[in-house]
Design a protein around this motif. Structure first.
Motif, mmCIF file in Angstrom:
data_model
loop_
_atom_site.group_PDB
_atom_site.id
_atom_site.type_symbol
_atom_site.label_atom_id
_atom_site.label_comp_id
_atom_site.label_asym_id
_atom_site.label_seq_id
_atom_site.Cartn_x
_atom_site.Cartn_y
_atom_site.Cartn_z
ATOM 1 N N VAL A 88 60.596 47.282 -10.272
ATOM 2 C CA VAL A 88 59.644 48.229 -10.845
ATOM 3 C C VAL A 88 58.194 47.892 -10.185
ATOM 4 O O VAL A 88 57.657 48.908 -9.934
ATOM 5 C CB VAL A 88 59.252 47.535 -12.409
ATOM 6 N N GLY A 89 57.970 46.812 -9.652
ATOM 7 C CA GLY A 89 56.906 46.723 -8.702
ATOM 8 C C GLY A 89 57.028 47.269 -7.469
ATOM 9 O O GLY A 89 55.906 47.924 -6.834
ATOM 10 N N ARG A 90 58.106 47.308 -6.808
ATOM 11 C CA ARG A 90 58.422 48.061 -5.642
ATOM 12 C C ARG A 90 58.026 49.476 -5.912
ATOM 13 O O ARG A 90 57.255 50.204 -5.140
ATOM 14 C CB ARG A 90 59.651 47.903 -5.113
ATOM 15 N N ALA A 91 58.476 50.147 -6.775
ATOM 16 C CA ALA A 91 58.406 51.502 -7.216
ATOM 17 C C ALA A 91 56.773 51.849 -7.328
ATOM 18 O O ALA A 91 56.376 52.819 -6.894
ATOM 19 C CB ALA A 91 59.215 52.056 -8.326
ATOM 20 N N HIS A 92 56.321 51.091 -8.159
ATOM 21 C CA HIS A 92 54.677 50.869 -8.433
ATOM 22 C C HIS A 92 54.041 50.752 -7.196
ATOM 23 O O HIS A 92 52.966 51.787 -6.763
ATOM 24 C CB HIS A 92 54.235 49.948 -9.412
ATOM 25 N N GLY A 93 54.516 50.062 -6.268
ATOM 26 C CA GLY A 93 53.684 50.089 -5.017
ATOM 27 C C GLY A 93 53.636 51.170 -4.113
ATOM 28 O O GLY A 93 52.935 51.625 -3.290
ATOM 29 N N GLU A 94 54.921 51.879 -4.437
ATOM 30 C CA GLU A 94 55.256 53.101 -3.180
ATOM 31 C C GLU A 94 54.050 54.017 -3.779
ATOM 32 O O GLU A 94 53.630 55.142 -2.860
ATOM 33 C CB GLU A 94 56.467 53.627 -3.623
ATOM 34 N N PHE A 95 53.470 54.124 -5.126
ATOM 35 C CA PHE A 95 52.673 54.976 -5.509
ATOM 36 C C PHE A 95 51.306 54.617 -5.333
ATOM 37 O O PHE A 95 50.404 55.416 -5.133
ATOM 38 C CB PHE A 95 53.007 55.463 -6.927
ATOM 39 N N PHE A 96 50.929 53.192 -5.359
ATOM 40 C CA PHE A 96 49.495 52.797 -5.596
ATOM 41 C C PHE A 96 49.462 51.568 -4.665
ATOM 42 O O PHE A 96 48.215 51.158 -5.012
ATOM 43 C CB PHE A 96 49.561 52.360 -7.183
#
Length: 129
Positions: A88-96
């Protein structure tokens, strides 16, 4: 100040009485958003894919409100299995990654459908306060 309600067209909006997002002035609040497309769950069994899809939906709602991901100051992430935090954090990091909004991730017992693994809310302030 004028209020702008942004709809996703989901049947639940009228039943429950909510909007995908609401803009008042330069503030945009995006409601809890999940990886659903109509009645289909996108990324079934994959927290990373569900998070990516959910954030794409949030970005679309922001654009409809006249905002962008750059305007996001806060996200709230609800997961049904905290052991999936890295995906979840990896995907969030890709956006933010470069925006770095304040963010919280918490484990919840369940979401509205047992195949949903992630729900995300966002707050955006356009042009600062």
């Amino acid at each position: 100040m004028k209020r702008q309600n942004i709809s996703s067209g989901a049947v639940w909006e009228d039943i429950v009485g909510y909007s995908r997002a609401v803009r008042i002035g330069n503030l945009v609040e995006v409601a809890g958003t999940t990886a659903t497309e109509g009645e289909e769950i996108v990324g079934k069994g994959d927290a990373y894919e569900q998070t990516k899809y959910t954030l794409q939906k949030i970005e679309e709602a922001l654009i409809q409100a006249g905002a962008t991901l750059q305007d996001v100051i806060r996200t709230r992430i609800f997961v049904t299995d905290i052991s999936q935090w890295e995906a979840v954090g990896r995907a969030h990091g890709e956006f933010f990654r470069s925006i770095k909004p304040a963010s919280t991730m918490v484990e919840v017992k369940a979401l509205i459908h047992p195949d949903l693994l992630v729900e995300i809310e966002a707050t955006a302030v356009m042009g600062g306060l």
